[in-house]
Design a protein around this motif. Structure first.
Motif, mmCIF file in Angstrom:
data_model
loop_
_atom_site.group_PDB
_atom_site.id
_atom_site.type_symbol
_atom_site.label_atom_id
_atom_site.label_comp_id
_atom_site.label_asym_id
_atom_site.label_seq_id
_atom_site.Cartn_x
_atom_site.Cartn_y
_atom_site.Cartn_z
ATOM 1 N N ILE A 235 0.832 -1.220 0.000
ATOM 2 C CA ILE A 235 0.000 0.000 0.000
ATOM 3 C C ILE A 235 0.862 1.263 0.000
ATOM 4 C CG2 ILE A 235 -1.563 1.363 1.458
ATOM 5 C CD1 ILE A 235 -2.898 -1.322 2.202
ATOM 6 N N PHE A 236 0.469 2.202 -0.847
ATOM 7 C CA PHE A 236 1.071 3.533 -0.844
ATOM 8 C C PHE A 236 0.109 4.427 -0.066
ATOM 9 C CE2 PHE A 236 1.898 7.767 -2.563
ATOM 10 C CZ PHE A 236 3.288 7.817 -2.599
ATOM 11 N N GLU A 237 0.483 4.785 1.151
ATOM 12 C CA GLU A 237 -0.383 5.597 2.018
ATOM 13 C C GLU A 237 -0.129 7.073 1.714
ATOM 14 O OE1 GLU A 237 -3.267 6.339 4.851
ATOM 15 O OE2 GLU A 237 -2.528 4.284 4.686
ATOM 16 N N ILE A 238 -1.185 7.793 1.343
ATOM 17 C CA ILE A 238 -1.006 9.205 0.997
ATOM 18 C C ILE A 238 -1.375 10.115 2.166
ATOM 19 C CG2 ILE A 238 -1.232 8.869 -1.493
ATOM 20 C CD1 ILE A 238 -4.144 9.754 -1.334
ATOM 21 N N SER A 239 -0.746 11.271 2.211
ATOM 22 C CA SER A 239 -0.987 12.254 3.271
ATOM 23 C C SER A 239 -2.262 13.035 2.978
ATOM 24 C CB SER A 239 0.191 13.225 3.338
ATOM 25 O OG SER A 239 0.225 14.009 2.142
ATOM 26 N N ALA A 240 -2.698 13.848 3.944
ATOM 27 C CA ALA A 240 -3.888 14.683 3.750
ATOM 28 C C ALA A 240 -3.673 15.644 2.579
ATOM 29 C CB ALA A 240 -4.208 15.456 5.017
#
Length: 303
Positions: A235-240
């Motif tokens: 998973i590539f977790e993206i920031s707000a």
């Protein structure tokens, strides 16, 4: 005739409806904005210009054609924003479901009648009026259909709440062979917190990968279900901030080919490290309307 076939988000794309930015009309008044991000740019005087958006969509169209995709475009309606074709209809298996969208946008469906005419009538579904659903919230994924929804009692007061619980039930009834998994999304007047659609905070990719943003989900267990389903290491977790810029709204032409916005450096580098071919296009102006590459497409046939 078109033989519709869509079972996931990544199989080789053969035919698609790409929206159009031509004649999208004057800058909306603040009270006419459909989403908080457009409102932000209307008020700031940075709302995108038509010629810039046309250029961005043509760049996307060229990439699709490079991969021999049949690209259909809507008929151009005067002074009508027709960029986001994903909102008006979506395909699951061999069925095309016409969305019950915001009433102001119903004429957008008429603009793709030349495409609908190529589809057998029995394969076009018109959900009952109580079913609110938009394609940005619906993702076929093999045995599953992932659906973004909002079931809060204040649903009617959120212009950003687009898909309701009736839609989840409708899809269960129409596709009994599929597991319909719904996710409660965070709705907010703050563009940096609002998940307008499921594809604003989640996107499955080829090679078993996915893009995810935790705060887009109201229920932590539902977010965690996706983490467990794909595996944290995939998973590539993206920031707000990255969610605000629509990092999760990329578009797969094939399991190993992803179209992405050229400014998404962190994501694009990661995708290449995972072995994807990344086709970069300029789409930053269109993103000011809280939609990006996936939102502009209505896939009809994936191999």
């Amino acid at each position: 005739m078109l033989r519709l076939s869509v079972n996931d988000e990544v199989s080789r794309l053969k035919a698609v409806v790409l929206g159009t930015a031509k004649s999208c009309g004057p800058i909306p008044k603040p009270e006419e904005a459909y989403d908080p991000k457009s409102l932000e740019h209307i008020l700031a005087g940075t709302y995108p210009k038509e010629e810039d958006m046309i250029g961005e969509m043509e760049a996307f169209s060229e990439v699709l054609k490079k991969y021999n995709v049949a690209v259909f475009r809507p008929e151009v309606l005067k002074d009508c924003n027709q960029i986001f074709s994903r909102d008006i209809a979506f395909v699951i298996e061999e069925k095309l479901i016409i969305s019950n969208i915001l009433p102001d946008r119903e004429k957008e469906v008429d603009a793709i009648l030349h495409v609908l005419d190529k589809i057998p009538e029995e394969n076009i579904l018109h959900p009952p009026e109580k079913v609110h659903v938009e394609g940005g919230d619906v993702m076929p994924w093999n045995d599953y259909i992932f659906v973004g929804t909002y079931t809060g009692e204040d649903y009617a007061y959120h212009i950003t709440a687009r898909t309701n619980s009736h839609a989840v039930e409708y899809l269960r009834n129409q596709f009994p062979g599929k597991k319909v998994k719904s996710f409660e999304l965070r709705k907010s007047k703050n563009a940096r917190e609002n998940a307008l659609h499921l594809d604003c905070c989640f996107q499955p990719l080829g090679k078993g990968k996915a893009i995810l943003h935790k705060n887009g989900f109201l229920v932590e267990e539902e977010y965690q279900w996706l983490v467990d389903f794909f595996g944290r290491e995939h998973i590539f977790e993206i920031s707000a901030d990255e969610m605000y810029h629509m990092f999760s709204n990329v578009f797969s032409i094939a399991p190993d080919v992803v179209v992405s916005e050229k400014n998404f450096k962190r994501l694009n580098n990661w995708l290449r490290e995972q072995g994807f071919t990344v086709e970069e296009v300029p789409y930053a102006e269109i993103s000011k309307q809280e939609g990006l590459l996936r939102c502009s497409t209505l896939p009809l046939i994936r191999e």
